[in-house]
Design a protein around this motif. Structure first.
Motif, PDB file in Angstrom:
ATOM      1  N   CYS A   2      12.402  -8.837  28.379  1.00  0.00           N
ATOM      2  CA  CYS A   2      12.098 -10.211  27.955  1.00  0.00           C
ATOM      3  C   CYS A   2      10.613 -10.336  27.675  1.00  0.00           C
ATOM      4  O   CYS A   2       9.803  -9.539  28.154  1.00  0.00           O
ATOM      5  CB  CYS A   2      12.480 -11.199  29.052  1.00  0.00           C
ATOM      6  N   LEU A   3      10.292 -11.362  26.928  1.00  0.00           N
ATOM      7  CA  LEU A   3       8.885 -11.631  26.616  1.00  0.00           C
ATOM      8  C   LEU A   3       8.493 -12.985  27.198  1.00  0.00           C
ATOM      9  O   LEU A   3       9.106 -14.008  26.881  1.00  0.00           O
ATOM     10  CB  LEU A   3       8.695 -11.646  25.087  1.00  0.00           C
ATOM     11  N   TYR A  27       8.988 -14.788  36.289  1.00  0.00           N
ATOM     12  CA  TYR A  27       8.955 -13.489  36.977  1.00  0.00           C
ATOM     13  C   TYR A  27      10.166 -13.362  37.916  1.00  0.00           C
ATOM     14  O   TYR A  27      10.864 -12.351  37.911  1.00  0.00           O
ATOM     15  CB  TYR A  27       7.654 -13.336  37.782  1.00  0.00           C
ATOM     16  N   LEU A  28      10.418 -14.408  38.720  1.00  0.00           N
ATOM     17  CA  LEU A  28      11.514 -14.313  39.698  1.00  0.00           C
ATOM     18  C   LEU A  28      12.877 -14.204  39.017  1.00  0.00           C
ATOM     19  O   LEU A  28      13.800 -13.601  39.558  1.00  0.00           O
ATOM     20  CB  LEU A  28      11.520 -15.528  40.632  1.00  0.00           C
ATOM     21  N   THR A  29      12.996 -14.790  37.855  1.00  0.00           N
ATOM     22  CA  THR A  29      14.284 -14.781  37.155  1.00  0.00           C
ATOM     23  C   THR A  29      14.549 -13.437  36.470  1.00  0.00           C
ATOM     24  O   THR A  29      15.702 -13.029  36.325  1.00  0.00           O
ATOM     25  CB  THR A  29      14.325 -15.923  36.104  1.00  0.00           C
ATOM     26  N   THR A  30      13.494 -12.751  36.075  1.00  0.00           N
ATOM     27  CA  THR A  30      13.706 -11.527  35.296  1.00  0.00           C
ATOM     28  C   THR A  30      13.484 -10.241  36.099  1.00  0.00           C
ATOM     29  O   THR A  30      13.958  -9.174  35.697  1.00  0.00           O
ATOM     30  CB  THR A  30      12.762 -11.495  34.067  1.00  0.00           C
ATOM     31  N   LEU A  43       9.922  -6.875  31.544  1.00  0.00           N
ATOM     32  CA  LEU A  43       9.181  -8.070  31.119  1.00  0.00           C
ATOM     33  C   LEU A  43       7.838  -7.648  30.520  1.00  0.00           C
ATOM     34  O   LEU A  43       7.162  -6.763  31.052  1.00  0.00           O
ATOM     35  CB  LEU A  43       8.929  -8.992  32.327  1.00  0.00           C
ATOM     36  N   ILE A  44       7.504  -8.297  29.408  1.00  0.00           N
ATOM     37  CA  ILE A  44       6.154  -8.152  28.854  1.00  0.00           C
ATOM     38  C   ILE A  44       5.528  -9.537  28.919  1.00  0.00           C
ATOM     39  O   ILE A  44       6.134 -10.515  28.480  1.00  0.00           O
ATOM     40  CB  ILE A  44       6.179  -7.692  27.380  1.00  0.00           C
ATOM     41  N   ASN A  69      10.290  -3.891  42.332  1.00  0.00           N
ATOM     42  CA  ASN A  69       9.782  -2.670  41.667  1.00  0.00           C
ATOM     43  C   ASN A  69      10.095  -2.569  40.173  1.00  0.00           C
ATOM     44  O   ASN A  69       9.821  -1.546  39.561  1.00  0.00           O
ATOM     45  CB  ASN A  69      10.259  -1.390  42.368  1.00  0.00           C
ATOM     46  N   ASP A  70      10.699  -3.593  39.611  1.00  0.00           N
ATOM     47  CA  ASP A  70      10.888  -3.585  38.150  1.00  0.00           C
ATOM     48  C   ASP A  70       9.526  -3.558  37.457  1.00  0.00           C
ATOM     49  O   ASP A  70       8.540  -4.093  37.975  1.00  0.00           O
ATOM     50  CB  ASP A  70      11.634  -4.862  37.701  1.00  0.00           C
TER      51      ASP A  70
END
Ligand SMILES: Cc1ncc(COP(=O)(O)O)c(C=O)c1O
Length: 412
Positions: free
Chosen positions: A208-209, A110-113, A167-168, A117-118
């Motif tokens: 990203c997934l 999560y922190l990398t992508t 992200l999904i 508010n994304d």
């Protein structure tokens, strides 16, 4: 005392609230059949003997200094071979990082992508994505899944929400349902992601997934957990896998997890986690590497472990089907993987039972059975529950089903 907004607004886990309720009942002297926890009773399901031996050996050899931030090379090499052998996935040791279980790796993904508010897309019921969105400042788009889709999101549902998402988060086998994706379902989702990424300019972040497959080795019968990269090799560029020893080797307290995916993402995740210091202990890493070298032991363990788990899931599955045939308002989904069974107990509106929480309290009081309602996994108003067999003795199953039937009878 003022604390950060993030910390102030962190929700406590609904599951922990139920665990506290159970503790109270036990204190009152009641025998509770605790079917709530995503963990194992080590007296019933213990760590592989050879893995335990390797851990003790590693401590005796004084492997107690800092491990490298990306994880011990020997273990990354063994994981690389294991992935090739079992899933036909090509990941070199440089594409793999080790951490103290799956959680730090999910958080680091999560922190990398994510920037504040994304948009993150995840489905419910699912495990802890709400908390990871909160911790990373993401905004969430939630898909409410259906039993007829194995509680998995569909490509159409994702397509309708994909605009702007970065992200999904998918999980298969899924906690809480123990269901897996069908190949076609997942293939179509991959196509939606690939199509969206083709549309994005090189200045934009791709979508990203996060593919959490921590239960993938606990798949039963002829089922096989699909993975996005085998189905669509182009997904390799965008997929971050979460995996580990935790569930497949009854090693919840040992804390060895790994992620694999695109090099740049792995490098950043490594840097984030090295500041947090979320490494798996070095001795456990070396022990895991040596254990993986004992291929025969690994296969033997997995076979008998799966047999023991599946036996329990099957008995509960049959038991719920019998209750259904007898006319009780219950249902159950065929177990496919993990240590969970998805059961429906639709008692709302019977007497004083107005909500899932009322039903759960009633079962605890009347049947001494503790389950987790799906609202704890973000699916409000769902009549479905997670039943975990992680602490169940075989000889207990009949009593549990009997207790349940008696409690249901009282409501007729
Ligand atoms: C779906 C899923 N992913 C990841 C984890 C993380 O496991 P751990 O941090 O214990 O390795 C869990 C734990 O319950 C889980 O259920």
């Amino acid at each position: 005392m003022h604390v950060s907004e993030m910390a102030e607004n962190l929700k406590s886990s609904e599951i922990i609230k139920i665990a506290n309720q159970i503790k109270e009942k036990i204190k009152e002297g009641k025998k509770i059949h605790n079917l709530t926890i995503g963990d194992f009773d080590p007296k019933i399901f213990s760590l592989p003997e050879e893995f335990k031996e390797e851990i003790i050996n590693a401590y005796q050899k004084k492997e107690t200094n800092y491990p490298p931030p990306e994880g011990v090379r020997e273990l990354r090499e063994e994981i690389s071979k294991f992935l090739k052998k079992k899933e036909n996935l090509e990941y070199s040791p440089e594409d793999i990082i080790i951490s103290g279980g799956g959680r730090p790796l999910i958080y680091a993904t999560y922190l990398t992508t994510i920037d504040k508010n994304d948009k993150v897309i995840y489905s419910v019921p699912s495990w802890n994505n709400n908390h990871y969105c909160h911790l990373s400042g993401a905004s969430s788009t939630i898909i409410k899944t259906k039993p007829e889709n194995n509680f998995m999101p569909t490509a159409e549902e994702i397509h309708a929400n994909i605009k702007g998402a970065v992200l999904i988060a998918l999980c298969s086998p899924l906690n809480p349902t123990g269901t897996i994706f069908e190949n076609e379902q997942l293939k179509k989702i991959c196509d939606v992601i690939l199509e969206e990424n083709k549309k994005r300019s090189t200045n934009e972040k791709p979508i990203c997934l996060l593919y959490d497959q921590i239960y993938w080795q606990l798949v039963y019968e002829k089922n096989k957990n699909p993975n996005p990269v085998s189905l669509r090799p182009e997904m390799k560029e965008y997929t971050i896998f979460i995996d580990g020893m935790t569930k497949a080797f009854a090693a919840t307290g040992v804390r060895v997890g790994w992620a694999f995916g695109p090099k740049k993402v792995m490098n950043k995740m490594k840097s984030i986690l090295s500041h947090v210091g979320a490494w798996a202990p070095k001795a456990e890493q070396i022990a895991a590497a040596n254990y993986f070298k004992r291929e025969k032991n690994v296969d033997q363990f997995l076979n008998s472990f799966k047999e023991e788990i599946y036996y329990r899931l099957e008995r509960f599955y049959e038991g719920f089907n019998d209750l259904k045939k007898k006319g009780y308002n219950v249902d159950v989904i065929q177990p496919q993987a993990s240590i969970y069974l998805t059961v429906k107990i639709d008692l709302e509106g019977q007497g004083k039972l107005k909500t899932n929480k009322d039903v759960n309290d009633y079962l605890l009081e009347e049947a001494n059975i503790a389950l987790i309602p799906f609202y704890c996994f973000g699916a409000e108003d769902s009549p479905w529950y997670r039943l975990s067999i992680g602490t169940v003795k075989k000889e207990e199953i009949k009593t549990i089903l009997g207790n349940l039937e008696n409690a249901l009878k009282k409501l007729k």
